[in-house]
Scaffold this active site. Structure first.
Site: not given
Ligand code: ATR
Length: 268
Positions: A102, A66
């Site tokens: 997220d 990420k």
């Protein structure tokens, strides 16, 4: 032409994302193909370049890439900027958009699926790694009364809170600094993976509190502790599906109905 998307991670075989996005595509009539692709640990950028060259339209990115996805993106959404990490890439003619869904996924699971209103609430966020950082801004945007970031290594939590220093209702410390009761306790640590329970005081939960573990797929010591102390437990399966739905929205401009997909995964 079918549009190609993929999730990149290492490992990746366990990923439920292809199943989730296939369900979204069926439900909304979107013509997409979504695969799980293993990126080499030392060559994430090459894996993405190859996918773009083959016509890929967008990608999800999971552990451990990420931060590398953040570095690869040529522009970033505000929420990706705040997270310092990217889980959703959109390949465009003039560059790569990096986004992070997220935190939005967590908030949507809490608010829309579980009916937890966050405004005015006291939130305890456990953990100071990437998982915790990714959800801070979306949580703050719900206008809670306070958010306390607690971490085993207290300094790391304090440094993380400094990233969001404009928000006066955010503070941080170690487990010894946790005092009072919270309406929502979120586990964003890796403790559940190891079957461990972070050292929470027994009176951490307010009346009607929620305990949210970002992990899913098995009962965790944290959720067992929460039940024992009268809190309502929730695992991270809803967050998983909601972060995917948010990515689907970014790519396709269509919002899938997540309830049947969460239901399907629970039954599987
Ligand atoms: P991620 O990107 O998933 O957040 P990470 O950056 O490795 O992963 O962060 C893991 C987090 O879980 C850290 O906050 C870690 O605490 P430390 O910074 O003190 O190491 C936390 N963690 C891991 N195991 C834990 C345990 N057994 N009890 C409490 N916290 C734990």
């Amino acid at each position: 032409m079918t549009d190609a998307y993929a999730v990149f991670g290492n490992p990746i075989a366990h990923s439920k994302s292809p199943l989730i996005h296939a369900a979204f595509a069926r439900q909304t009539g979107q013509d997409i193909l979504y695969s799980a692709l293993l990126a080499p640990l030392d060559n994430f950028n090459q894996a993405i370049s190859t996918f773009i060259a083959e016509g890929g339209r967008g990608a999800n990115v999971t552990v451990p890439f990420k931060e590398q996805a953040f570095a690869l993106a040529t522009r970033h959404s505000a929420r990706a900027q705040a997270a310092g990490a990217v889980n959703t890439l959109q390949f465009e003619a003039d560059g790569v958009l990096g986004d992070n869904t997220d935190g939005a996924g967590l908030v949507r699971d809490l608010v829309a699926n579980l009916g937890v209103s966050l405004a005015g609430k006291r939130i305890l966020l456990m953990g100071a790694g990437g998982a915790a950082r990714g959800v801070i801004l979306p949580l703050l945007e719900q206008l809670p009364m306070s958010v306390f970031i607690v971490n085993r290594t207290a300094d790391k939590a304090i440094r993380l809170a400094q990233v969001f220093a404009d928000h006066k209702n955010l503070s941080a410390g170690g487990y010894a600094d946790v005092s009072g009761a919270f309406d929502l306790v979120i586990n964003a640590t890796a403790a559940s993976l190891a079957g461990d329970l972070p050292p929470l005081p027994a009176d951490v939960f307010a009346a009607d509190a929620w305990a949210y573990d970002m992990m899913y797929g098995k009962d965790t010591p944290f959720l067992a502790f929460a039940r024992l102390h009268g809190a309502r437990p929730a695992d991270g399966l809803g967050m998983l599906v909601e972060q995917a739905a948010e990515a689907f929205w970014v790519w396709r401009g269509v919002r899938p109905d997540t309830a049947p997909v969460i239901q399907m995964l629970r039954c599987a």
